[in-house]
Design a protein around this motif. Structure first.
Motif, mmCIF file in Angstrom:
data_model
loop_
_atom_site.group_PDB
_atom_site.id
_atom_site.type_symbol
_atom_site.label_atom_id
_atom_site.label_comp_id
_atom_site.label_asym_id
_atom_site.label_seq_id
_atom_site.Cartn_x
_atom_site.Cartn_y
_atom_site.Cartn_z
ATOM 1 N N ASN A 58 25.674 -1.433 -30.126
ATOM 2 C CA ASN A 58 25.314 0.001 -30.154
ATOM 3 C C ASN A 58 23.808 0.194 -30.147
ATOM 4 O O ASN A 58 23.273 1.007 -29.397
ATOM 5 N N HIS A 59 23.114 -0.557 -31.014
ATOM 6 C CA HIS A 59 21.670 -0.350 -31.080
ATOM 7 C C HIS A 59 20.969 -1.574 -31.665
ATOM 8 O O HIS A 59 21.539 -2.301 -32.487
ATOM 9 N N VAL A 60 19.744 -1.775 -31.182
ATOM 10 C CA VAL A 60 18.876 -2.822 -31.732
ATOM 11 C C VAL A 60 17.581 -2.154 -32.195
ATOM 12 O O VAL A 60 16.936 -1.452 -31.419
ATOM 13 N N PHE A 61 17.255 -2.347 -33.480
ATOM 14 C CA PHE A 61 15.980 -1.849 -33.996
ATOM 15 C C PHE A 61 14.959 -2.977 -33.939
ATOM 16 O O PHE A 61 15.220 -4.079 -34.447
ATOM 17 N N GLY A 62 13.825 -2.704 -33.344
ATOM 18 C CA GLY A 62 12.709 -3.651 -33.421
ATOM 19 C C GLY A 62 11.804 -3.164 -34.543
ATOM 20 O O GLY A 62 11.281 -2.047 -34.476
ATOM 21 N N PHE A 63 11.676 -3.967 -35.601
ATOM 22 C CA PHE A 63 10.873 -3.524 -36.748
ATOM 23 C C PHE A 63 9.450 -4.062 -36.617
ATOM 24 O O PHE A 63 9.252 -5.267 -36.414
ATOM 25 N N GLN A 64 8.475 -3.165 -36.706
ATOM 26 C CA GLN A 64 7.060 -3.537 -36.575
ATOM 27 C C GLN A 64 6.236 -2.764 -37.598
ATOM 28 O O GLN A 64 6.331 -1.530 -37.653
ATOM 29 N N ARG A 65 5.438 -3.463 -38.389
ATOM 30 C CA ARG A 65 4.578 -2.754 -39.355
ATOM 31 C C ARG A 65 3.577 -1.893 -38.577
ATOM 32 O O ARG A 65 3.032 -2.331 -37.561
ATOM 33 N N ASP A 66 3.323 -0.711 -39.049
ATOM 34 C CA ASP A 66 2.369 0.175 -38.366
ATOM 35 C C ASP A 66 0.948 -0.153 -38.819
ATOM 36 O O ASP A 66 0.216 0.688 -39.353
ATOM 37 N N SER A 67 0.522 -1.431 -38.564
ATOM 38 C CA SER A 67 -0.783 -1.877 -39.072
ATOM 39 C C SER A 67 -1.884 -1.579 -38.056
ATOM 40 O O SER A 67 -1.598 -1.319 -36.878
ATOM 41 N N ALA A 68 -3.120 -1.683 -38.503
ATOM 42 C CA ALA A 68 -4.270 -1.383 -37.636
ATOM 43 C C ALA A 68 -4.292 -2.317 -36.426
ATOM 44 O O ALA A 68 -4.565 -1.898 -35.298
ATOM 45 N N THR A 69 -3.904 -3.578 -36.631
ATOM 46 C CA THR A 69 -4.009 -4.547 -35.527
ATOM 47 C C THR A 69 -2.816 -4.488 -34.579
ATOM 48 O O THR A 69 -2.967 -4.706 -33.393
ATOM 49 N N SER A 70 -1.629 -4.179 -35.108
ATOM 50 C CA SER A 70 -0.474 -4.257 -34.176
ATOM 51 C C SER A 70 0.406 -3.006 -34.160
ATOM 52 O O SER A 70 1.418 -2.994 -33.481
ATOM 53 N N GLY A 71 -0.016 -1.952 -34.864
ATOM 54 C CA GLY A 71 0.784 -0.711 -34.863
ATOM 55 C C GLY A 71 0.924 -0.109 -33.467
ATOM 56 O O GLY A 71 1.929 0.536 -33.155
ATOM 57 N N TYR A 72 -0.063 -0.389 -32.589
ATOM 58 C CA TYR A 72 -0.040 0.213 -31.239
ATOM 59 C C TYR A 72 1.207 -0.193 -30.467
ATOM 60 O O TYR A 72 1.658 0.465 -29.536
ATOM 61 N N LYS A 73 1.811 -1.338 -30.885
ATOM 62 C CA LYS A 73 2.985 -1.830 -30.149
ATOM 63 C C LYS A 73 4.177 -0.867 -30.247
ATOM 64 O O LYS A 73 4.997 -0.803 -29.336
ATOM 65 N N ILE A 74 4.290 -0.128 -31.359
ATOM 66 C CA ILE A 74 5.474 0.717 -31.598
ATOM 67 C C ILE A 74 5.608 1.754 -30.475
ATOM 68 O O ILE A 74 6.650 1.832 -29.802
ATOM 69 N N ALA A 75 4.548 2.488 -30.246
ATOM 70 C CA ALA A 75 4.606 3.532 -29.204
ATOM 71 C C ALA A 75 4.802 2.904 -27.824
ATOM 72 O O ALA A 75 5.616 3.382 -27.018
ATOM 73 N N MET A 76 4.083 1.799 -27.584
ATOM 74 C CA MET A 76 4.200 1.147 -26.260
ATOM 75 C C MET A 76 5.649 0.750 -25.997
ATOM 76 O O MET A 76 6.227 1.069 -24.953
ATOM 77 N N LEU A 77 6.266 0.085 -26.981
ATOM 78 C CA LEU A 77 7.649 -0.394 -26.789
ATOM 79 C C LEU A 77 8.605 0.780 -26.590
ATOM 80 O O LEU A 77 9.495 0.724 -25.744
ATOM 81 N N ASN A 78 8.397 1.876 -27.335
ATOM 82 C CA ASN A 78 9.306 3.022 -27.191
ATOM 83 C C ASN A 78 9.085 3.766 -25.870
ATOM 84 O O ASN A 78 9.904 4.573 -25.464
ATOM 85 N N ARG A 79 7.967 3.457 -25.193
ATOM 86 C CA ARG A 79 7.743 3.985 -23.830
ATOM 87 C C ARG A 79 8.290 2.994 -22.791
ATOM 88 O O ARG A 79 8.205 3.212 -21.585
ATOM 89 N N GLY A 80 8.830 1.864 -23.280
ATOM 90 C CA GLY A 80 9.360 0.867 -22.339
ATOM 91 C C GLY A 80 8.273 -0.011 -21.751
ATOM 92 O O GLY A 80 8.467 -0.653 -20.718
ATOM 93 N N GLU A 81 7.098 -0.075 -22.430
ATOM 94 C CA GLU A 81 5.988 -0.918 -21.948
ATOM 95 C C GLU A 81 5.851 -2.136 -22.849
ATOM 96 O O GLU A 81 5.906 -2.021 -24.082
ATOM 97 N N SER A 82 5.641 -3.310 -22.219
ATOM 98 C CA SER A 82 5.509 -4.528 -23.028
ATOM 99 C C SER A 82 4.065 -4.735 -23.452
ATOM 100 O O SER A 82 3.164 -4.711 -22.613
ATOM 101 N N PRO A 83 3.829 -4.941 -24.747
ATOM 102 C CA PRO A 83 2.460 -5.213 -25.210
ATOM 103 C C PRO A 83 2.025 -6.648 -24.918
ATOM 104 O O PRO A 83 0.872 -7.007 -25.137
ATOM 105 N N LEU A 84 2.954 -7.482 -24.400
ATOM 106 C CA LEU A 84 2.601 -8.884 -24.114
ATOM 107 C C LEU A 84 1.950 -8.957 -22.737
ATOM 108 O O LEU A 84 2.540 -8.532 -21.757
ATOM 109 N N LYS A 85 0.702 -9.462 -22.676
ATOM 110 C CA LYS A 85 0.022 -9.595 -21.370
ATOM 111 C C LYS A 85 0.489 -10.908 -20.732
ATOM 112 O O LYS A 85 1.298 -11.620 -21.257
#
Ligand code: SAJ
Length: 535
Positions: A58-85
Motif C-alpha cells: 500500500n505504501h512505503v514511507f522514506g524517513f529522513q531527518r529534516d537536518s541542515a545537511t540532508s533535509g533538502y532530500k525530503i522535498a526533492m524525493l516527494n517531487r520524484g527527483e533523486s538527490p543522488l548524483k
C-alpha cells in the motif's frame, strides 16, 4: 531434546513459546502492506522505491531527518527527483513512478513508523577510531530509538546497515526493547539483511544479488525473507542467523579489501623490480582450470568509500566483543561456580562454549595489515609525484598540482572517505598548491569537499581551470572523462616545459604522454617509472 540440560530445555521451551507467540502475532497482522525505510541515502532510496513498486504494497514511507545537511532530500524525493548524483540507471524514472502512484513518500515524521508492518534501517555506521575499534553508532542508535518509540506488536525490524557482528542480537535488540517495552523474538521480529549495493548499479544490485537474511530466531528470519523475496529478480534469499549474516557482510568486504591490498603490494613490488604489473596480472590470470580461481583485483591510488574502509574493523570488533562476552561469562562462572556445579554442567564445558580466538601469538591481523597497505597508496602517489617533479627539476613545495578525481569510485559523485583526501592534505602540507577537479562531485551539494572553508570547497567541475598552469597532473579516480585526456591538449593547458603525469588508475597510455614531453609515473608501471624520460 531429551539429552539436553533442564536449563537448556527450558530455554528451548521459552524460545518455542516465544516463537509461537510471535508467529501468532504475525499471522494476525497478515501480509506486509506498509513499509518504512529509515535513511534516504545510497542504500535507503533504491530499497524504498523497489518496495513501493511491489504489487500489494500500500505504501512505503522514506524517513529522513529534516537536518541542515540532508533535509533538502525530503522535498526533492516527494517531487520524484533523486538527490543522488552520478549515473544511477533506472532510479529516477522508478522514483517518479512510485511517487505518482502514491505508493512512496518521504517524511521527517517518525511517528508514522507505527503504521508500518516492517521497518528497515539503512543508516551510516562509520568508525570513529580504527585503532580502538570504536564505531560511531550515534546515527544508528537515533534511528533505533525512533523505531523503538513507535514499535507495535507483530512488526518486523531489519538492520540493513553494515554492523559489528553481535549488534542485532545485542545493542539493537536492547534499545528496541528498552524504548518499546516489547520483547524481541516474542512481540516483534528482528533481523539483519545487509545491503550489497555499489553506486552506479544500485537497483540492479538489489534485484540481482542474493540477499543474506539473518533473524534472531527462525520466525524473524522467515518474516524478513517474505519482505525481500518480492524485490529479487535473479537473486535468492540466503537465510542464516543474525550474527552469521553480520559476519558474512563484514567478511565479504574485508576479503575484497584484502584482495585489493594483495594487488597493491604486488604493484609496489613490480615498481621496485622495474616490471609492468599489468603484464604480470595478465600472466597470473591466464592460469585457468577447474578449482583454479585467480581473482586478482586492481592496484591503484587507494581504497575509499563507506564500506571497505570500515568493515574490516567491524569484523575485528566482532571478535573482540566475542572475547569480552567470554570474559564476562567467565567472571559470571567464577561468581556462580556453586550454581554451575549444581546444574551438573562442567565449568570446562561452559568455558569451551564461550569461544576463544586461537591465533598466532603477537601476530597482527592479516585483515588490518591489508587495510594499512591500502591506506598507504595515497602516500605512494605523493612519493611518485615528488620523484617525477624532481626529474622535471622542480621541488614539491611550491609546485602546482592538478588532482583529477575526488569521488572514491568511477563515474559517481560519492566522495566518502576518498583516498584523494589524504594526498590533498599531505601535498598541501608539503607546500604544494593543489587544484581538485571532478566531473561528478558538485561543490554546491557534496558533503565531502577538499576544503570546505573555500567558497567553491576547493573543487572545480571545470577541467581546463584545474589544469591551467599545473606542474603535475595526478589521476586519483578512473572516471571515463579521464580516459579520453589528450596529452598534447593537457600540455598546452599546463603551459610548462616538463609537465608531470602521475596515473593512479592506469587510465592513460604512458608512451603517448612521454612522447608529448611529460614525465610519467604510474602505480604498478615499473617498466616506465624506472626509466629516465629525457626529451
Ligand atoms: N578498488 C581498487 N581496486 C579494485 C577494486 C576497488 O583499488 O580492484 C578501490 C576503488 O577505487 C574504491 C574502493 O576500492 O576506492 C572500493 O571500491 P568497490 O568497488 O569495492 O566499491 P564499494 O565499496 O562501493 O563496494 C563494495 C562491494 N563489496 C564487495 O564487492 C565485496 C559492494 O558489493 C558492497 O555492496 C559495498 O562495498 C557495500 O556497500 O558494502
Amino acid at each position: 531434546m531429551t539429552d539436553q540440560h533442564p536449563a537448556t530445555q527450558q530455554n528451548h521451551k521459552n524460545h518455542t513459546k516465544h516463537d509461537n507467540h510471535l508467529a501468532a502475532l504475525i499471522k494476525e497482522r497478515g501480509p506486509i502492506r506498509t513499509i518504512g525505510v529509515i535513511g534516504m541515502g545510497y542504500v535507503g532510496i533504491p530499497a524504498a522505491v523497489l518496495f513501493a513498486e511491489i504489487p500489494g504494497i500500500n505504501h512505503v514511507f522514506g524517513f529522513q531527518r529534516d537536518s541542515a545537511t540532508s533535509g533538502y532530500k525530503i522535498a526533492m524525493l516527494n517531487r520524484g527527483e533523486s538527490p543522488l548524483k552520478g549515473e544511477e540507471p533506472g532510479l529516477e524514472p522508478l522514483l517518479r513512478k512510485v511517487v505518482d502512484a502514491g505508493t512512496f513518500s518521504c517524511t521527517p515524521d517518525f511517528t508514522k513508523i507505527a503504521e508500518c508492518d516492517a521497518v528497515t534501517l539503512a543508516i551510516q555506521t562509520p568508525f570513529k577510531d580504527h585503532a580502538d575499534l570504536l564505531p560511531d553508532f550515534t546515527p544508528l542508535i537515533d534511528g533505533l530509538r525512533h523505531v523503538g518509540q513507535n514499535l507495535r506488536p507483530g512488526m518486523l525490524v531489519v538492520l540493513e546497515s553494515t554492523i559489528t557482528p553481535g549488534t542485532t542480537a545485542g545493542m539493537a535488540r536492547q534499545i528496541l526493547e528498552e524504548e518499546s517495552g516489547l520483547v524481541a523474538g516474542r512481540d516483534f521480529a528482528l533481523a539483519h539483511a545487509p545491503e550489497r549495493v555499489m553506486v552506479g548499479r544500485l537497483l540492479r544490485n538489489i534485484r540481482e544479488h542474493d540477499r543474506i537474511v539473518g533473524g534472531i530466531d527462525p520466525v524473524s528470519t522467515e518474516r524478513a525473507a517474505l519482505l525481500y523475496t518480492p524485490v529479487l529478480t535473479t537473486g535468492r534469499v540466503i537465510p542464516m542467523t543474525a550474527t552469521a549474516a553480520e559476519v558474512t557482510k563484514t567478511a565479504e568486504n574485508t576479503f575484497r579489501d584484502l584482495q585489493i591490498a594483495a594487488a597493491n603490494q604486488l604493484a609496489l613490488y613490480c615498481e621496485a623490480m622495474g616490471v609492468n604489473f599489468y603484464d604480470v596480472r595478465a600472466g597470473i590470470d591466464s592460469l585457468k582450470g577447474d578449482g583454479i580461481t585467480r581473482a586478482i583485483l586492481w592496484p591503484g591510488a587507494g581504497v575509499g568509500g563507506h564500506c571497505l574502509t570500515k568493515d574490516t574493523y567491524h569484523l575485528e570488533r566482532g571478535v573482540q566483543l566475542a572475547a569480552e562476552a567470554r570474559d564476562a561469562t567467565e567472571a559470571e562462572d567464577v561468581a556462580e561456580v556453586g550454581k554451575v556445579a549444581e546444574a551438573g554442567e562442567s565449568l570446562v564445558a561452559r568455558k569451551t562454549r564461550a569461544t576463544t580466538l586461537d591465533y598466532p601469538e603477537g601476530r597482527p591481523s592479516l585483515y588490518t595489515l591489508a587495510s594499512d597497505i591500502n591506506d598507504f597508496m595515497p602516500t605512494h602517489m605523493l612519493h611518485l609525484t615528488e620523484a617525477a617533479l624532481a626529474e622535471a627539476g622542480k621541488p614539491l613545495a611550491g609546485a602546482k598540482i592538478a588532482l583529477l578525481g575526488w569521488a572514491f569510485i568511477n563515474d559517481s559523485d560519492d566522495a566518502r572517505n576518498t583516498p584523494s583526501d589524504p594526498f590533498y592534505r599531505a601535498a598541501t602540507a608539503a607546500g604544494a598548491g593543489v587544484r581538485v577537479h571532478d566531473p561528478w562531485v558538485d561543490p554546491t551539494t557534496s558533503p565531502d569537499l577538499p576544503n570546505p572553508d573555500q567558497p567553491d570547497g576547493g573543487l572545480t567541475m571545470d577541467l581546463g581551470q584545474a589544469l591551467a598552469g599545473a606542474d603535475a597532473v595526478v589521476i586519483f579516480t578512473g572516471h571515463a572523462a579521464y580516459r579520453g585526456l589528450l596529452p598534447e591538449r593537457v600540455r598546452v593547458l599546463c603551459g610548462c616545459e616538463r609537465p608531470v603525469i602521475v596515473d593512479g588508475r592506469n587510465v592513460v597510455v604512458p608512451e603517448e604522454w612521454v612522447k608529448n614531453g611529460f614525465v610519467y609515473r604510474g602505480v604498478g608501471r615499473g617498466e616506465w617509472n624506472s626509466r629516465e624520460h629525457s626529451q
